[in-house]
Design a protein around this motif. Structure first.
Motif, PDB file in Angstrom:
ATOM      1  N   ASP A 139       0.811  -1.214   0.000  1.00 31.86           N
ATOM      2  CA  ASP A 139       0.000   0.000   0.000  1.00 31.86           C
ATOM      3  C   ASP A 139       0.846   1.266   0.000  1.00 31.86           C
ATOM      4  OD1 ASP A 139      -2.736  -1.262   0.436  1.00 31.86           O
ATOM      5  OD2 ASP A 139      -1.644  -2.058   2.159  1.00 31.86           O
ATOM      6  N   ILE A 140       1.917   1.263   0.795  1.00 29.77           N
ATOM      7  CA  ILE A 140       2.752   2.449   0.965  1.00 29.77           C
ATOM      8  C   ILE A 140       4.216   2.030   0.907  1.00 29.77           C
ATOM      9  CG2 ILE A 140       3.422   4.313   2.543  1.00 29.77           C
ATOM     10  CD1 ILE A 140       0.628   4.152   3.777  1.00 29.77           C
ATOM     11  N   ALA A 141       5.042   2.846   0.273  1.00 28.71           N
ATOM     12  CA  ALA A 141       6.483   2.597   0.256  1.00 28.71           C
ATOM     13  C   ALA A 141       7.222   3.891   0.567  1.00 28.71           C
ATOM     14  CB  ALA A 141       6.933   2.061  -1.101  1.00 28.71           C
ATOM     15  N   LEU A 142       8.315   3.771   1.289  1.00 24.10           N
ATOM     16  CA  LEU A 142       9.239   4.872   1.499  1.00 24.10           C
ATOM     17  C   LEU A 142      10.457   4.591   0.634  1.00 24.10           C
ATOM     18  CD1 LEU A 142       8.901   5.144   5.355  1.00 24.10           C
ATOM     19  CD2 LEU A 142       8.129   6.823   3.696  1.00 24.10           C
ATOM     20  N   ARG A 143      10.827   5.527  -0.218  1.00 24.82           N
ATOM     21  CA  ARG A 143      11.918   5.294  -1.155  1.00 24.82           C
ATOM     22  C   ARG A 143      12.833   6.498  -1.232  1.00 24.82           C
ATOM     23  NH1 ARG A 143       8.976   1.949  -6.078  1.00 24.82           N
ATOM     24  NH2 ARG A 143       8.743   0.009  -4.898  1.00 24.82           N
ATOM     25  N   ALA A 144      14.119   6.218  -1.433  1.00 26.88           N
ATOM     26  CA  ALA A 144      15.122   7.269  -1.616  1.00 26.88           C
ATOM     27  C   ALA A 144      15.606   7.240  -3.058  1.00 26.88           C
ATOM     28  CB  ALA A 144      16.293   7.047  -0.660  1.00 26.88           C
ATOM     29  N   GLY A 145      15.776   8.403  -3.644  1.00 26.66           N
ATOM     30  CA  GLY A 145      16.207   8.478  -5.030  1.00 26.66           C
ATOM     31  C   GLY A 145      15.027   8.455  -5.985  1.00 26.66           C
ATOM     32  N   PRO A 146      15.290   8.488  -7.276  1.00 26.12           N
ATOM     33  CA  PRO A 146      14.225   8.530  -8.289  1.00 26.12           C
ATOM     34  C   PRO A 146      13.281   7.341  -8.165  1.00 26.12           C
ATOM     35  CG  PRO A 146      16.368   8.962  -9.272  1.00 26.12           C
ATOM     36  CD  PRO A 146      16.638   8.509  -7.875  1.00 26.12           C
ATOM     37  N   VAL A 147      11.992   7.596  -8.305  1.00 23.89           N
ATOM     38  CA  VAL A 147      10.991   6.532  -8.192  1.00 23.89           C
ATOM     39  C   VAL A 147      10.902   5.739  -9.482  1.00 23.89           C
ATOM     40  CG1 VAL A 147       8.546   6.046  -7.838  1.00 23.89           C
ATOM     41  CG2 VAL A 147       9.702   7.774  -6.445  1.00 23.89           C
ATOM     42  N   GLY A 148      10.883   6.419 -10.620  1.00 22.24           N
ATOM     43  CA  GLY A 148      10.931   5.734 -11.912  1.00 22.24           C
ATOM     44  C   GLY A 148       9.591   5.252 -12.424  1.00 22.24           C
ATOM     45  N   ASP A 149       8.847   4.486 -11.649  1.00 24.89           N
ATOM     46  CA  ASP A 149       7.595   3.894 -12.100  1.00 24.89           C
ATOM     47  C   ASP A 149       6.518   4.973 -12.228  1.00 24.89           C
ATOM     48  OD1 ASP A 149       5.287   2.440 -12.557  1.00 24.89           O
ATOM     49  OD2 ASP A 149       5.800   0.846 -11.145  1.00 24.89           O
TER      50      ASP A 149
END
Length: 300
Positions: A139-149
């Protein structure tokens, strides 16, 4: 074909274990194993090769898993759409974040959330791999850097570079540090590149004035575990270049000290990621305002 058997099969493959799947599904191990065996008999092919240590997908299993995983994700998505008609969060909320993220802030948000909505189950996956949010049903993600999708919605939370830290004890007994080149005479604790980008083998620093410095540390101790490096810093073993999200509490409490505080690596943005549909879901909608300010506070 038994659709429940297919869903159980997908869960087994994702977790890589019948035992883990059984625990997550709340079923006996024997039931999970039997349902997968029944599925294989119904299809007339072997999907999994079971060894004492690991599960291996057969060629037929690979093909079936890819199709079944998408089908399960579609079914979960249909459930999400139906849940939009409910006023209160229900079901299971799945969150993923990098393994080296400050999980304390996430756990604080999860604790407040589950106290407010005790009927919702929360699954938290901390991993270094890039999770397929849609395919794996997160449901939720924490991401660092470009997401891309481009199919995902990304809300920027902030940006920060890696910082140099050491314990007060170490700095008191060591030569003073007034510029990056002074690091050459210090014990450097280095995150090994097995798990992270090769840039960790050289410390590429930039100052608040825009000056740049490249340091190639001679590791006193190296490890592929950021947690291990953080602990070694805290017990006075040397200086490390480390994500600030992991040490901001220690710095605020004086347990660690920023070394050359005007220097860091180039900042990387961090995002809160979800699909537009899932954001509309009550269970996601209620978590975002609990999670977002805590993550922003850690990153800044």
């Amino acid at each position: 074909m038994d659709l429940n058997g297919a869903m159980i099969f997908v869960k087994v493959v994702r977790l890589g274990s019948f035992t883990k799947a059984a625990l997550e599904l709340g079923l006996p191990n024997s039931t999970v194993s039997d349902r997968v065996s029944d599925l294989e008999r119904a299809l007339g092919v072997t999907l999994l090769v079971r060894t004492t240590r690991k599960l291996h997908l057969t060629d037929a299993g690979e093909i079936f898993f890819k199709k079944a995983e998408l089908a399960v994700a579609s079914l979960m998505s249909a459930g999400e759409e139906a849940s939009l008609f409910q006023k209160h969060p229900t079901g299971t909320l799945r969150i993923t974040a990098p393994a080296d993220f400050d999980y304390t802030s996430i756990c604080e948000a999860v604790t407040e959330y589950t106290e407010k909505f005790p009927d919702v189950k929360v699954e938290l996956l901390l991993t270094d791999r890039l999770v397929d949010m849609i395919g794996e049903g997160f449901d939720i993600a924490l991401r660092a850097g470009p997401v891309g999708d481009s199919t995902l919605t990304a809300k920027r939370l902030g940006a920060g570079g890696l910082v140099l830290v050491a314990s007060a004890e170490y700095l008191q007994r060591s030569p003073p540090i007034t510029q990056p080149r002074d690091l050459a005479s210090h014990r450097c604790l280095v995150i090994s590149p097995e798990q992270y980008a090769s840039s960790f083998t050289s410390w590429n620093l930039v100052s608040t004035d825009g000056d740049k410095a490249k340091i190639v540390p001679q590791p006193h101790i190296s490890s592929n575990s950021v947690g291990a490096i953080r602990h070694l810093v805290s017990v006075g073993q040397g200086i490390a270049l480390i994500p600030p999200t992991l040490v901001h509490r220690e710095i605020s409490r004086g347990r660690m000290i920023r070394v050359l505080p005007e220097w860091s690596t180039e900042p990387w943005p961090s995002y809160l990621v979800y699909t537009a549909l899932r954001k509309s879901s009550p269970k996601v909608r209620e978590m975002i305002p609990l999670l977002e300010p805590r993550i922003r506070n850690v990153i800044r």
